[in-house]
Design a protein around this motif. Structure first.
Motif, PDB file in Angstrom:
ATOM      1  N   SER A 144       4.790  -2.508   8.148  1.00  0.00           N
ATOM      2  CA  SER A 144       5.187  -1.165   7.720  1.00  0.00           C
ATOM      3  C   SER A 144       6.436  -1.196   6.846  1.00  0.00           C
ATOM      4  N   ILE A 145       6.789  -2.379   6.367  1.00  0.00           N
ATOM      5  CA  ILE A 145       8.038  -2.507   5.597  1.00  0.00           C
ATOM      6  C   ILE A 145       7.879  -1.953   4.189  1.00  0.00           C
ATOM      7  N   VAL A 146       6.754  -2.227   3.537  1.00  0.00           N
ATOM      8  CA  VAL A 146       6.588  -1.867   2.129  1.00  0.00           C
ATOM      9  C   VAL A 146       5.805  -0.566   1.999  1.00  0.00           C
ATOM     10  N   SER A 147       5.792  -0.008   0.786  1.00  0.00           N
ATOM     11  CA  SER A 147       5.021   1.202   0.535  1.00  0.00           C
ATOM     12  C   SER A 147       3.533   0.906   0.659  1.00  0.00           C
ATOM     13  N   GLN A 148       2.746   1.952   0.865  1.00  0.00           N
ATOM     14  CA  GLN A 148       1.300   1.775   0.999  1.00  0.00           C
ATOM     15  C   GLN A 148       0.692   1.207  -0.274  1.00  0.00           C
ATOM     16  N   LYS A 149       1.255   1.586  -1.426  1.00  0.00           N
ATOM     17  CA  LYS A 149       0.728   1.104  -2.702  1.00  0.00           C
ATOM     18  C   LYS A 149       0.882  -0.407  -2.815  1.00  0.00           C
ATOM     19  N   ILE A 150       2.070  -0.922  -2.531  1.00  0.00           N
ATOM     20  CA  ILE A 150       2.318  -2.359  -2.602  1.00  0.00           C
ATOM     21  C   ILE A 150       1.508  -3.088  -1.525  1.00  0.00           C
ATOM     22  N   PHE A 151       1.440  -2.503  -0.340  1.00  0.00           N
ATOM     23  CA  PHE A 151       0.684  -3.108   0.757  1.00  0.00           C
ATOM     24  C   PHE A 151      -0.778  -3.303   0.370  1.00  0.00           C
ATOM     25  N   ASN A 152      -1.409  -2.256  -0.140  1.00  0.00           N
ATOM     26  CA  ASN A 152      -2.823  -2.335  -0.499  1.00  0.00           C
ATOM     27  C   ASN A 152      -3.070  -3.311  -1.646  1.00  0.00           C
ATOM     28  N   LEU A 153      -2.172  -3.327  -2.617  1.00  0.00           N
ATOM     29  CA  LEU A 153      -2.313  -4.273  -3.724  1.00  0.00           C
ATOM     30  C   LEU A 153      -2.318  -5.706  -3.210  1.00  0.00           C
ATOM     31  N   ALA A 154      -1.365  -6.044  -2.363  1.00  0.00           N
ATOM     32  CA  ALA A 154      -1.255  -7.412  -1.860  1.00  0.00           C
ATOM     33  C   ALA A 154      -2.414  -7.758  -0.933  1.00  0.00           C
ATOM     34  N   PHE A 155      -2.778  -6.833  -0.061  1.00  0.00           N
ATOM     35  CA  PHE A 155      -3.787  -7.112   0.962  1.00  0.00           C
ATOM     36  C   PHE A 155      -5.190  -7.208   0.368  1.00  0.00           C
ATOM     37  N   ARG A 156      -5.423  -6.563  -0.782  1.00  0.00           N
ATOM     38  CA  ARG A 156      -6.777  -6.494  -1.333  1.00  0.00           C
ATOM     39  C   ARG A 156      -7.025  -7.445  -2.504  1.00  0.00           C
ATOM     40  N   HIS A 157      -6.179  -8.435  -2.691  1.00  0.00           N
ATOM     41  CA  HIS A 157      -6.306  -9.238  -3.907  1.00  0.00           C
ATOM     42  C   HIS A 157      -7.529 -10.165  -3.903  1.00  0.00           C
ATOM     43  N   HIS A 158      -8.230 -10.263  -2.771  1.00  0.00           N
ATOM     44  CA  HIS A 158      -9.478 -11.036  -2.730  1.00  0.00           C
ATOM     45  C   HIS A 158     -10.713 -10.146  -2.633  1.00  0.00           C
ATOM     46  N   GLU A 159     -10.535  -8.843  -2.776  1.00  0.00           N
ATOM     47  CA  GLU A 159     -11.697  -7.951  -2.798  1.00  0.00           C
ATOM     48  C   GLU A 159     -12.360  -8.016  -4.181  1.00  0.00           C
ATOM     49  N   LYS A 160     -13.663  -7.780  -4.222  1.00  0.00           N
ATOM     50  CA  LYS A 160     -14.427  -7.807  -5.478  1.00  0.00           C
ATOM     51  C   LYS A 160     -15.144  -6.474  -5.658  1.00  0.00           C
ATOM     52  N   ILE A 161     -15.375  -6.076  -6.910  1.00  0.00           N
ATOM     53  CA  ILE A 161     -15.927  -4.744  -7.141  1.00  0.00           C
ATOM     54  C   ILE A 161     -17.387  -4.625  -6.695  1.00  0.00           C
ATOM     55  N   ASN A 162     -18.058  -5.751  -6.456  1.00  0.00           N
ATOM     56  CA  ASN A 162     -19.433  -5.679  -5.941  1.00  0.00           C
ATOM     57  C   ASN A 162     -19.464  -5.687  -4.404  1.00  0.00           C
ATOM     58  N   GLY A 163     -18.296  -5.628  -3.792  1.00  0.00           N
ATOM     59  CA  GLY A 163     -18.221  -5.567  -2.335  1.00  0.00           C
ATOM     60  C   GLY A 163     -18.346  -6.892  -1.631  1.00  0.00           C
ATOM     61  N   LYS A 164     -18.379  -7.999  -2.380  1.00  0.00           N
ATOM     62  CA  LYS A 164     -18.576  -9.311  -1.767  1.00  0.00           C
ATOM     63  C   LYS A 164     -17.265 -10.076  -1.550  1.00  0.00           C
ATOM     64  N   GLY A 165     -16.168  -9.371  -1.712  1.00  0.00           N
ATOM     65  CA  GLY A 165     -14.881 -10.007  -1.431  1.00  0.00           C
ATOM     66  C   GLY A 165     -14.519  -9.884   0.037  1.00  0.00           C
ATOM     67  N   TYR A 166     -13.268 -10.076   0.347  1.00  0.00           N
ATOM     68  CA  TYR A 166     -12.818  -9.995   1.735  1.00  0.00           C
ATOM     69  C   TYR A 166     -11.354  -9.583   1.754  1.00  0.00           C
ATOM     70  N   PRO A 167     -10.791  -9.147   2.865  1.00  0.00           N
ATOM     71  CA  PRO A 167     -11.380  -9.159   4.209  1.00  0.00           C
ATOM     72  C   PRO A 167     -12.159  -7.890   4.560  1.00  0.00           C
ATOM     73  N   MET A 168     -12.017  -6.840   3.725  1.00  0.00           N
ATOM     74  CA  MET A 168     -12.619  -5.553   4.083  1.00  0.00           C
ATOM     75  C   MET A 168     -13.966  -5.299   3.406  1.00  0.00           C
ATOM     76  N   HIS A 169     -14.352  -6.177   2.470  1.00  0.00           N
ATOM     77  CA  HIS A 169     -15.605  -6.020   1.708  1.00  0.00           C
ATOM     78  C   HIS A 169     -15.663  -4.665   0.999  1.00  0.00           C
ATOM     79  N   LEU A 170     -14.538  -4.295   0.388  1.00  0.00           N
ATOM     80  CA  LEU A 170     -14.470  -3.036  -0.349  1.00  0.00           C
ATOM     81  C   LEU A 170     -15.203  -3.185  -1.676  1.00  0.00           C
ATOM     82  N   ASP A 171     -15.742  -2.086  -2.178  1.00  0.00           N
ATOM     83  CA  ASP A 171     -16.378  -2.144  -3.501  1.00  0.00           C
ATOM     84  C   ASP A 171     -15.494  -1.441  -4.525  1.00  0.00           C
ATOM     85  N   GLY A 172     -15.959  -1.415  -5.750  1.00  0.00           N
ATOM     86  CA  GLY A 172     -15.155  -0.894  -6.849  1.00  0.00           C
ATOM     87  C   GLY A 172     -14.693   0.533  -6.671  1.00  0.00           C
TER      88      GLY A 172
END
Length: 477
Positions: free
Chosen positions: A314-342
């Motif tokens: 909870s140290i950083v802003s939500q914007k910075i947190f999401n950027l760092a945490f989602r850097h392995h997500e892919k727009i086709n949903g085949k990334g990780y860890p959350m399998h988010l899509d575009g």
């Protein structure tokens, strides 16, 4: 060349000094949590002493607390000279042996040249010497040293004697080693074990965190502190340090060309700096393994994003947190860890993913050289065709790859530091033990093969990377 003017003062899009210090402390916790707990207890006690008893007018309570938190930095790095790892739990922090003294001296030089503490770091020079009234008259940093040393002794007593009653007079822990003024202050504050009892629960940590939450430095000093989050990675893996710097530069170049808003650029650059800090909790053998990882090791490697999430918390802003945490997500949903899509990924998050992969392909590694422009773009374009990467971002990379590469040397000045002063001073200090150094190096050379059989076999298996599965593994490393 694109123009870059980062506003490092926007609170939601960058990190302030208090946030950086707390993140850095959590990073070190993943190397040796016992030492970090010792440092936090020391810092809490030092804060209470300084609030009750004024120090020399040139001293700062903020710098005292920071020095307390990082006074053991030398214990967090592998020590080839003395054959020690940073995972040792049975540490004599107050030994007068050269191997212990050298760790405080490294901390001194590191904090002097790498942080805004500068001359205040001299407090750690010859840290384990007894109190000297004459030095106090002429060297203001003696107050820092006196308080930190005394509080560290108190913290260590709890570590090594958890079931024993704390002495009514702290001087019993180390007669003639404490400044009488600060020792008297400690004894008054600790009546009925008021201070020590707080160290036995989480009350002290909450108070320390709140103090750090309010710490602010100038923009220039804050940016210098920010580099610590990159260079602490060097305690674990130089490869990861270099990758973090390069990824940040690629992200900034691409973001500028895509005309991201200034606040998004700032957040993107900051998140790129911290996007891989979770790797400080990943074993070095995996981070720098010179070949294809086993499925089990790949799982461990992938978990670094969860470590990043835990460290940033909870140290950083939500914007910075999401950027760092989602850097392995892919727009086709085949990334990780959350399998988010575009549909769930912002433009800035997509940029960071492309920057991360570009850095992985163009970096020099122990097991590969820098990939050519054609090979790099060929792989990235293939990933785009597979629906993993944003075509508009990759189009910019294709169109201006040469210019973006040319910008790297300039942009790296935002993050790179001259580490030579630390090494020079530290090596000069060690020079007195030149014979010992030579002997230890010979012993290490004779007892360890330069390459294990496993590493040799792995190197033999490395071929030109063509398959997307292999690219993904390279991206992880």
């Amino acid at each position: 060349m694109a123009q870059f003017d980062l506003d490092l003062q926007k609170p939601e899009d960058t990190l302030n000094a208090g946030q950086i210090i707390r993140i850095a402390n959590r990073m070190l916790f993943n190397i040796n949590n016992s030492i970090v707990t010792h440092n936090e207890r020391t810092a809490y006690l030092a804060l209470q002493i300084a609030k009750a008893q004024p120090m020399n007018k040139y001293c700062s309570i903020v710098n005292l607390v920071i020095l307390s938190l990082f006074h053991t930095l030398g214990f967090f790095r592998p020590d080839l000279l003395y054959g020690e790892t940073p995972f040792t739990s049975d540490i004599d922090f107050f030994s007068t042996d050269k191997k212990i003294e050298s760790k405080y001296m490294f901390s001194y030089y590191y904090l002097e040249f790498m942080t805004p503490l500068k001359n205040d770091a001299q407090a750690l020079e010859f840290f384990n010497l007894p109190f000297d009234e004459n030095l106090k008259k002429y060297i203001y940093q003696t107050d820092y040293k006196s308080i930190i040393y005394m509080c560290a002794r108190a913290s260590d007593f709890l570590r090594t004697h958890p079931d024993e009653k704390f002495p009514a007079d702290i001087n019993e822990l180390a007669p003639n080693f404490f400044d009488p003024i600060f020792a008297e202050t400690f004894n008054k504050l600790n009546q009925n074990n008021a201070l020590i009892d707080k160290l036995k629960n989480t009350d002290y940590y909450t108070e320390l965190e709140y103090f750090l939450y309010r710490v602010r430095f100038s923009p220039e000093d804050t940016h210098q502190l920010l580099k610590l989050l990159v260079y602490f990675l060097d305690f674990k893996s130089t490869v990861t340090l270099t990758h973090s710097i390069n990824t940040s530069c690629y992200a900034l170049s691409l973001g500028k060309r895509l005309k991201l808003a200034d606040n998004d650029l700032n957040a993107l650059f900051t998140a790129a700096i911290v996007h891989d800090i979770g790797k400080i909790a990943t074993p070095t053998r995996i981070l720098e393994f010179p070949g294809k990882l086993s499925p089990e090791d790949m799982g461990i490697m992938r978990y670094h994003v969860n470590h990043t999430r835990r460290i940033l918390g909870s140290i950083v802003s939500q914007k910075i947190f999401n950027l760092a945490f989602r850097h392995h997500e892919k727009i086709n949903g085949k990334g990780y860890p959350m399998h988010l899509d575009g549909s769930e990924l912002t433009n800035a998050q997509r940029v960071l993913t492309v920057a991360d992969i570009t850095s992985a392909l163009t970096d020099n590694r122990s097991y590969k050289g820098e990939f050519s422009k054609e090979h790099t773009l060929g792989i990235i374009n293939k990933m785009t065709e597979e629906g993993e990467l944003d075509p508009s971002i990759v189009q910019k990379l294709n169109a201006e790859f040469d210019k973006i590469r040319d910008e790297q040397k300039y942009l790296q000045t935002f993050l790179k530091v001259d580490f030579s002063n630390v090494l020079k001073e530290y090596n000069d200090y060690l020079f007195n033990d030149a014979d010992l150094i030579t002997q230890n190096i010979e012993d290490i050379t004779q007892s360890e093969d330069t390459e294990t059989l496993e590493e040799v076999e792995a190197l033999d298996e490395i071929d030109e990377i063509e398959e997307l599965g292999d690219v993904e593994e390279l991206e992880e490393l």
